[in-house]
Design a protein around this motif. Structure first.
Motif, PDB file in Angstrom:
ATOM      1  N   ASN A  16     -32.040  13.856   9.320  1.00 24.66           N
ATOM      2  CA  ASN A  16     -30.814  12.445  10.307  1.00 24.66           C
ATOM      3  C   ASN A  16     -31.916  13.127  11.513  1.00 24.66           C
ATOM      4  OD1 ASN A  16     -29.259  11.938   8.108  1.00 24.66           O
ATOM      5  ND2 ASN A  16     -28.587  14.254   8.043  1.00 24.66           N
ATOM      6  N   LYS A  38     -36.770  22.268  10.256  1.00 25.96           N
ATOM      7  CA  LYS A  38     -36.964  21.568  10.706  1.00 25.96           C
ATOM      8  C   LYS A  38     -38.423  20.393  11.327  1.00 25.96           C
ATOM      9  CE  LYS A  38     -35.159  18.522  15.441  1.00 25.96           C
ATOM     10  NZ  LYS A  38     -34.921  18.351  16.659  1.00 25.96           N
ATOM     11  N   PRO A  60     -30.500  24.399   5.078  1.00 28.99           N
ATOM     12  CA  PRO A  60     -29.330  23.685   5.131  1.00 28.99           C
ATOM     13  C   PRO A  60     -29.376  22.681   6.883  1.00 28.99           C
ATOM     14  CG  PRO A  60     -28.388  25.475   4.202  1.00 28.99           C
ATOM     15  CD  PRO A  60     -29.468  26.084   4.865  1.00 28.99           C
ATOM     16  N   ARG A  94     -30.818  19.269   7.672  1.00 30.89           N
ATOM     17  CA  ARG A  94     -29.968  18.393   7.967  1.00 30.89           C
ATOM     18  C   ARG A  94     -30.780  17.403   9.245  1.00 30.89           C
ATOM     19  NH1 ARG A  94     -28.320  15.370   4.760  1.00 30.89           N
ATOM     20  NH2 ARG A  94     -29.837  16.522   2.862  1.00 30.89           N
ATOM     21  N   ASN A  99     -31.519  13.769  -2.640  1.00 28.86           N
ATOM     22  CA  ASN A  99     -31.412  14.841  -2.406  1.00 28.86           C
ATOM     23  C   ASN A  99     -32.862  15.507  -3.366  1.00 28.86           C
ATOM     24  OD1 ASN A  99     -29.549  15.577  -0.102  1.00 28.86           O
ATOM     25  ND2 ASN A  99     -27.388  15.478  -2.073  1.00 28.86           N
ATOM     26  N   ALA A 143     -26.100  16.361  13.461  1.00 32.16           N
ATOM     27  CA  ALA A 143     -27.049  17.487  12.608  1.00 32.16           C
ATOM     28  C   ALA A 143     -28.015  18.125  13.727  1.00 32.16           C
ATOM     29  CB  ALA A 143     -27.126  16.984  11.161  1.00 32.16           C
TER      30      ALA A 143
END
Length: 314
Positions: free
Chosen positions: A123, A201, A115, A119, A224, A128
């Motif tokens: 973003n 990421k 998560p 995120r 999502n 985040a």
């Protein structure tokens, strides 16, 4: 798929063979006579020669390796001089705590990393992303054993929410198991999640710029749905690699955490074996951990083919 699996298994044969040679030679990297080192300077010569005979040190080196690897293939890793039991039996008795700790810590790492990494990618440059950078820096800078000591001081000694040390097997109840296992698993899981989150990421950022993402957005799909169903799945290959590697590291590197929390796992047994110069246990443990690494890497390779069918075709 079957041919793919067979190829991977055949490729592991020379790897396991080389590992077995390195593990076997561990006993000869120690200065002096291994039997004399185990028994100490006060042992008489007849006792030393008897132990040398039990350990098979009187045979030529090549014959010693042949006997050792032949027995290892059959599951016989030798007999512990101090534990007075077969090494394979000792490994089985201490495997459950280490495996429980590794799985629980890996679950925590994935639960935090995915998560947070997703995120941060979606973003980029936002809160985040900055949180991930700070969290990763903390995870890389603070070693797991120091984090575990901090958790013990705060949550066990001062707040008394968890016991300071010990272990309760799962069959004694989930509550007791979690009470003893949460702090050590959290200590390792936080460190592991810092690296995993950065990989999540980076992998997500690569996929977010693909054309199918723009197509999905133009069709009006929910963000999502696009992120977790399409983008994350296509970004899983690097994530699986780091998760598989970290799990092998958890199994191999749990010695310090198990010693701090007095968990009777493989790591604690290996530490005691090194202290006692119990070479049969050291050899058996190192070989077992190496095979775990190989097995985890094989499982990750097979998951590649499940996640991305193009790998199976190749």
């Amino acid at each position: 798929m079957v041919i793919y699996i067979l190829r991977r298994l055949l490729a592991l044969v020379p790897v396991v063979l080389i590992m077995s040679i390195v593990v076997f030679l561990i006993i000869y990297l120690i200065p002096g006579d291994p039997a004399r080192v185990m028994l100490g300077d006060g042992a008489d010569e007849s006792t030393i020669q008897e132990l040398r005979q039990q350990m098979g040190l009187n045979y030529p080196l090549l014959e010693q390796y042949g006997r050792w690897i032949g027995n290892a293939v059959q599951g016989d890793l030798g007999r512990s001089f101090f534990l007075q039991q077969p090494v394979s039996t000792a490994i089985r008795e201490h495997l459950a705590p280490t495996l429980s700790l590794a799985l629980f810590a890996q679950f925590i790492a994935v639960l935090i990393a995915i998560p947070l990494g997703v995120r941060a990618a979606v973003n980029r440059g936002g809160l985040a992303d900055k949180t991930l950078n700070a969290y990763s820096l903390l995870g890389i800078s603070v070693p797991g054993f120091l984090l575990s000591l901090f958790f013990v001081l705060v949550f066990a000694v001062r707040l008394k929410w968890f016991p300071v040390s010990g272990y309760a097997p799962l069959h004694e109840g989930l509550g007791s198991f979690l009470k003893f296992m949460f702090l050590p698993a959290l200590s390792i899981g936080i460190v592991m999640s810092s690296l995993t989150a950065r990989i999540v990421k980076a992998s997500m950022l690569e996929v977010l710029h693909e054309g199918f993402v723009k197509t999905a957005l133009s069709k009006g799909l929910r963000q999502n749905t696009i992120i977790y169903k399409h983008v994350l799945r296509n970004a899983l290959i690097p994530i699986l690699t780091v998760v598989g590697g970290s799990f092998g590291t958890l199994v191999a590197g749990a010695a310090v955490i198990e010693t701090i929390f007095n968990i009777p796992g493989l790591g604690q047994m290996l530490v005691h074996a090194v202290e006692r110069r119990d070479y049969a246990v050291i050899q058996g443990m190192v070989l077992f951990i190496a095979i775990v690494y190989v097995a985890v890497n094989l499982a990750v390779d097979l998951l590649y083919a499940v996640v991305d069918p193009r790998i199976r075709l190749q």
